[in-house]
Design a protein around this motif. Structure first.
Motif, PDB file in Angstrom:
ATOM      1  N   HIS A   1      87.239  57.042  42.359  1.00  0.00           N
ATOM      2  CA  HIS A   1      85.788  56.888  42.334  1.00  0.00           C
ATOM      3  C   HIS A   1      85.072  58.140  42.805  1.00  0.00           C
ATOM      4  CE1 HIS A   1      81.913  55.539  44.172  1.00  0.00           C
ATOM      5  NE2 HIS A   1      81.783  55.062  42.953  1.00  0.00           N
ATOM      6  N   HIS A   2      85.533  58.741  43.884  1.00  0.00           N
ATOM      7  CA  HIS A   2      84.835  59.892  44.439  1.00  0.00           C
ATOM      8  C   HIS A   2      85.165  61.172  43.683  1.00  0.00           C
ATOM      9  CE1 HIS A   2      83.029  57.721  47.690  1.00  0.00           C
ATOM     10  NE2 HIS A   2      84.210  57.283  48.144  1.00  0.00           N
ATOM     11  N   ARG A   3      86.209  61.147  42.901  1.00  0.00           N
ATOM     12  CA  ARG A   3      86.547  62.334  42.135  1.00  0.00           C
ATOM     13  C   ARG A   3      85.705  62.455  40.864  1.00  0.00           C
ATOM     14  NH1 ARG A   3      91.925  62.328  42.586  1.00  0.00           N
ATOM     15  NH2 ARG A   3      92.231  60.926  40.824  1.00  0.00           N
ATOM     16  N   LEU A   4      85.231  61.311  40.334  1.00  0.00           N
ATOM     17  CA  LEU A   4      84.481  61.331  39.080  1.00  0.00           C
ATOM     18  C   LEU A   4      82.984  61.280  39.362  1.00  0.00           C
ATOM     19  CD1 LEU A   4      86.553  58.937  36.787  1.00  0.00           C
ATOM     20  CD2 LEU A   4      86.592  61.424  36.875  1.00  0.00           C
ATOM     21  N   SER A   5      82.283  62.299  38.904  1.00  0.00           N
ATOM     22  CA  SER A   5      80.831  62.325  39.023  1.00  0.00           C
ATOM     23  C   SER A   5      80.217  61.625  37.805  1.00  0.00           C
ATOM     24  CB  SER A   5      80.341  63.773  39.091  1.00  0.00           C
ATOM     25  OG  SER A   5      80.656  64.453  37.878  1.00  0.00           O
ATOM     26  N   THR A   6      78.887  61.501  37.807  1.00  0.00           N
ATOM     27  CA  THR A   6      78.203  60.891  36.671  1.00  0.00           C
ATOM     28  C   THR A   6      78.463  61.681  35.393  1.00  0.00           C
ATOM     29  OG1 THR A   6      76.471  60.086  38.157  1.00  0.00           O
ATOM     30  CG2 THR A   6      75.980  60.110  35.807  1.00  0.00           C
ATOM     31  N   LEU A   7      78.446  62.989  35.477  1.00  0.00           N
ATOM     32  CA  LEU A   7      78.742  63.828  34.327  1.00  0.00           C
ATOM     33  C   LEU A   7      80.133  63.524  33.779  1.00  0.00           C
ATOM     34  CD1 LEU A   7      78.342  66.204  32.385  1.00  0.00           C
ATOM     35  CD2 LEU A   7      79.013  67.753  34.248  1.00  0.00           C
ATOM     36  N   GLU A   8      81.079  63.357  34.651  1.00  0.00           N
ATOM     37  CA  GLU A   8      82.446  63.084  34.204  1.00  0.00           C
ATOM     38  C   GLU A   8      82.560  61.698  33.573  1.00  0.00           C
ATOM     39  OE1 GLU A   8      84.926  65.814  37.420  1.00  0.00           O
ATOM     40  OE2 GLU A   8      84.062  63.885  38.043  1.00  0.00           O
ATOM     41  N   TRP A   9      81.767  60.744  34.068  1.00  0.00           N
ATOM     42  CA  TRP A   9      81.752  59.437  33.409  1.00  0.00           C
ATOM     43  C   TRP A   9      81.142  59.551  32.020  1.00  0.00           C
ATOM     44  CZ3 TRP A   9      84.972  56.067  34.790  1.00  0.00           C
ATOM     45  CH2 TRP A   9      85.266  55.804  36.115  1.00  0.00           C
ATOM     46  N   TYR A  10      80.131  60.405  31.832  1.00  0.00           N
ATOM     47  CA  TYR A  10      79.597  60.673  30.491  1.00  0.00           C
ATOM     48  C   TYR A  10      80.701  61.188  29.570  1.00  0.00           C
ATOM     49  CZ  TYR A  10      74.708  60.392  32.151  1.00  0.00           C
ATOM     50  OH  TYR A  10      73.499  59.983  32.647  1.00  0.00           O
ATOM     51  N   ILE A  11      81.505  62.088  30.081  1.00  0.00           N
ATOM     52  CA  ILE A  11      82.580  62.670  29.273  1.00  0.00           C
ATOM     53  C   ILE A  11      83.607  61.607  28.896  1.00  0.00           C
ATOM     54  CG2 ILE A  11      84.477  64.339  29.281  1.00  0.00           C
ATOM     55  CD1 ILE A  11      82.762  66.117  31.099  1.00  0.00           C
ATOM     56  N   VAL A  12      83.948  60.741  29.858  1.00  0.00           N
ATOM     57  CA  VAL A  12      84.897  59.661  29.574  1.00  0.00           C
ATOM     58  C   VAL A  12      84.367  58.765  28.461  1.00  0.00           C
ATOM     59  CG1 VAL A  12      85.962  57.579  30.521  1.00  0.00           C
ATOM     60  CG2 VAL A  12      85.932  59.686  31.859  1.00  0.00           C
ATOM     61  N   PHE A  13      83.101  58.379  28.571  1.00  0.00           N
ATOM     62  CA  PHE A  13      82.502  57.508  27.553  1.00  0.00           C
ATOM     63  C   PHE A  13      82.459  58.196  26.193  1.00  0.00           C
ATOM     64  CE2 PHE A  13      78.989  55.867  25.083  1.00  0.00           C
ATOM     65  CZ  PHE A  13      79.135  54.501  25.207  1.00  0.00           C
ATOM     66  N   THR A  14      82.056  59.467  26.175  1.00  0.00           N
ATOM     67  CA  THR A  14      81.952  60.191  24.903  1.00  0.00           C
ATOM     68  C   THR A  14      83.311  60.330  24.231  1.00  0.00           C
ATOM     69  OG1 THR A  14      80.068  61.430  25.793  1.00  0.00           O
ATOM     70  CG2 THR A  14      81.114  62.297  23.817  1.00  0.00           C
ATOM     71  N   CYS A  15      84.343  60.608  24.996  1.00  0.00           N
ATOM     72  CA  CYS A  15      85.690  60.721  24.416  1.00  0.00           C
ATOM     73  C   CYS A  15      86.123  59.412  23.774  1.00  0.00           C
ATOM     74  CB  CYS A  15      86.688  61.151  25.486  1.00  0.00           C
ATOM     75  SG  CYS A  15      86.473  62.849  26.057  1.00  0.00           S
ATOM     76  N   ALA A  16      85.856  58.299  24.456  1.00  0.00           N
ATOM     77  CA  ALA A  16      86.197  56.994  23.885  1.00  0.00           C
ATOM     78  C   ALA A  16      85.382  56.717  22.619  1.00  0.00           C
ATOM     79  CB  ALA A  16      85.965  55.901  24.925  1.00  0.00           C
ATOM     80  N   ALA A  17      84.100  57.090  22.634  1.00  0.00           N
ATOM     81  CA  ALA A  17      83.249  56.859  21.467  1.00  0.00           C
ATOM     82  C   ALA A  17      83.703  57.690  20.271  1.00  0.00           C
ATOM     83  CB  ALA A  17      81.795  57.184  21.813  1.00  0.00           C
ATOM     84  N   ILE A  18      84.062  58.958  20.487  1.00  0.00           N
ATOM     85  CA  ILE A  18      84.527  59.811  19.392  1.00  0.00           C
ATOM     86  C   ILE A  18      85.851  59.309  18.842  1.00  0.00           C
ATOM     87  CG2 ILE A  18      85.331  62.134  18.824  1.00  0.00           C
ATOM     88  CD1 ILE A  18      83.314  63.220  20.810  1.00  0.00           C
ATOM     89  N   LEU A  19      86.713  58.819  19.714  1.00  0.00           N
ATOM     90  CA  LEU A  19      87.992  58.273  19.253  1.00  0.00           C
ATOM     91  C   LEU A  19      87.773  57.074  18.326  1.00  0.00           C
ATOM     92  CD1 LEU A  19      91.089  58.455  19.526  1.00  0.00           C
ATOM     93  CD2 LEU A  19      90.921  56.858  21.434  1.00  0.00           C
TER      94      LEU A  19
END
Length: 526
Positions: free
Chosen positions: A221-239
């Motif tokens: 939780h503390h390692r992932l910032s809001t920006l990194e959660w955006y990246i996680v979501f975008t990667c899943a969406a592109i997949l």
């Protein structure tokens, strides 16, 4: 975007080619010459001997072909447009009423519905319910108009499977592009950016709720910032976006529709069942708190929020374009069945969410985030983490699934430009590259403008003409009813009022931003 007219499809491209072959090899003018001599496919007269053989052997065949030709002309003979078979919207033509319902539900209900109680804080009970009912009936009527305009001339085998195509056909190429291109691209691309912001931010909320203070979650939780959660979501969406065409994501839309209905129902039911927060008030704010001018601009902003809640009109023609159609079985019949069913479900979600949410929180509804933030803010202590986490997870799932159908319009536009230049279908690596490019661009915009969801009123003003006004005006332009009759007056009046309302809502949204300010934080996702 090139202005090309889409033609009526058949079950497959092979059947189209067979039909066209029959009608070109044996046209009605080549069954015989004036002298009675047969001709070959190139118009060259055959010998008298061959003529007698053909007349004796092929006469029943020719009669059958002639009968088939007359039948195909009667039902509307399709003309092939190869580019339509290369593009994501029209690549597959096996859609049906069920697919239409899945796509319409997934695209027509979503995160903007959670903001509806905010509109009631400015409108109050009576005007809030009246405005919501009026908007629901109005947009359902314009949906019906668009479905009819998909094939405006029965039997003519002309289909408009993209909103922009219909706009250019109705208003002219230049004026149609000027009026519809920006709102459509804004509603498609802008919605995808908003879904990245909301999906990534809700992922963070999900882990906040589920993990809480558990030590096992601290590292992740503390390692992932809001920006990194955006990246996680975008990667899943592109997949997920690697599906080739709109029909291929019918299952994705079904999951998106189910998750949307579930989280809307879950949020309003929990809010109504729990005790209301202390200090809940209803109705308009007292005169000493806000001026009449300030009240007016808040009303306009509230109307924009209601308009933004009813979305998806920029996709209805595209959804209908995935269905087979002929004059005997027009696509408007299954499309309207799917839309009626989906909007019955949408109404059963939006009205309880708006009314129940306003009853539960009144003027305490947060201006950013709406019902989800209110649920977490006021009921985090007396509601199980499982329910709060499930609501957040369902919003993430719906955002992922809804991203696919809105992005498909952008993919179609990009591939249309490629196929128009190259005169061939996109190779798989080009198609994949375009999707990756769009996903990266959407991520960049979401990071650059992370406060975009707070502009719901402004976005509603941009969307309002596409939803409420243009369909009425296009119906008059395409159908050309008798001047000054009932339908002529009704659609002109409704279209003109929609344009006026759009201007007022835009002015009110801009006015609210200038007067109240907005928490602008470029490149600082929170």
């Amino acid at each position: 975007m090139d202005n090309h007219v889409e033609e009526a499809p058949t079950e497959s491209l092979t059947e189209n080619r067979k039909t066209q072959f029959l009608l070109t090899v044996v046209p009605s003018s080549s069954f015989g010459t004036e002298s009675g001599a047969a001709v070959d496919v190139h118009g060259t007269p055959k010998s008298p001997f061959m003529t007698r053989i053909m007349m004796a052997a092929d006469s029943p065949v020719l009669k059958a072909v002639r009968s088939m030709r007359m039948y195909l002309e009667e039902v509307g003979l399709p003309k092939l447009n190869p580019q339509e078979a290369w593009l994501p919207i029209t690549e597959s033509r096996n859609g049906n009423a069920y697919y239409a319902a899945f796509h319409t539900l997934s695209s027509g209900i979503g995160i903007p519905a959670l903001l509806l109680p905010i509109a009631f804080t400015a409108l109050g009970w009576i005007w809030g319910i009246f405005s919501l009912c009026l908007a629901f009936i109005w947009q359902l009527y314009t949906l019906w108009l668009l479905i009819q305009l998909h094939e405006p001339i029965p039997g003519a085998a002309v289909r408009y499977s993209r909103y922009l195509q219909l706009s250019m056909a109705a208003f002219g190429e230049k004026k149609g592009k000027l009026m519809a291109l920006f709102p459509i691209m804004y509603l498609s691309g802008g919605t995808c950016v908003t879904l990245i912001i909301i999906g990534g931010g809700t992922l963070k909320i999900f882990f906040d709720v589920i993990c809480g203070g558990a030590a096992s979650c601290d590292n992740l939780h503390h390692r992932l910032s809001t920006l990194e959660w955006y990246i996680v979501f975008t990667c899943a969406a592109i997949l997920l976006a690697q599906h080739p065409n709109l029909n291929s994501i019918a299952g994705v839309s079904l999951i998106g529709a189910f998750s949307a209905v579930t989280f809307c129902t879950l949020i309003w039911v929990v809010s109504v069942l729990k005790d209301r927060p202390a200090g809940v008030t209803y109705g308009l704010l007292p005169d000493s708190t806000i001026s009449e001018v300030g009240r007016f601009r808040k009303v306009l902003n509230a109307l924009g929020i209601i308009a933004f809640a009813f979305r998806g009109h920029n996709l209805v023609l595209e959804i209908q374009g995935t269905m087979p159609s002929s004059s005997l079985k027009p696509s408007r019949v299954p499309m309207w069945k799917g839309v009626k069913f989906s909007y019955l479900i949408i109404g059963m979600c939006l009205f309880p969410l708006a009314i129940g949410g306003y009853w539960s929180y009144g003027q305490l509804v947060p201006s950013e985030g709406g019902m989800l933030i209110a649920l977490v803010k006021y009921h985090k202590q007396d509601t199980s983490r499982l329910i709060l986490g499930l609501a957040s997870l369902l919003i993430v799932v719906h955002s992922l699934m809804s991203f696919q159908i809105y992005a498909m319009v952008v993919f179609d536009n990009l591939e249309m430009r490629y196929t128009s230049r190259k005169q061939k279908a996109c190779p798989w690596w080009v198609r994949t590259g375009l999707r990756l490019l769009f996903g990266g661009f959407g991520l960049f915009i979401s990071v650059a403008v992370p406060f975009l969801p707070s502009l719901a009123g402004l976005i509603g003003g941009v969307a309002l003409p596409v939803t409420m006004a243009y369909p009425c005006l296009m119906w008059v332009m395409m159908k050309k009813p008798d001047r000054f009759n009932g339908m002529w007056w009704f659609n002109w009046g409704l279209g003109g009022f929609g344009i006026l309302l759009s201007v007022l809502v835009l002015c009110g949204a801009i006015w609210t931003i200038v007067a109240d300010g907005i928490d602008v934080h470029f490149f600082k996702p929170r």
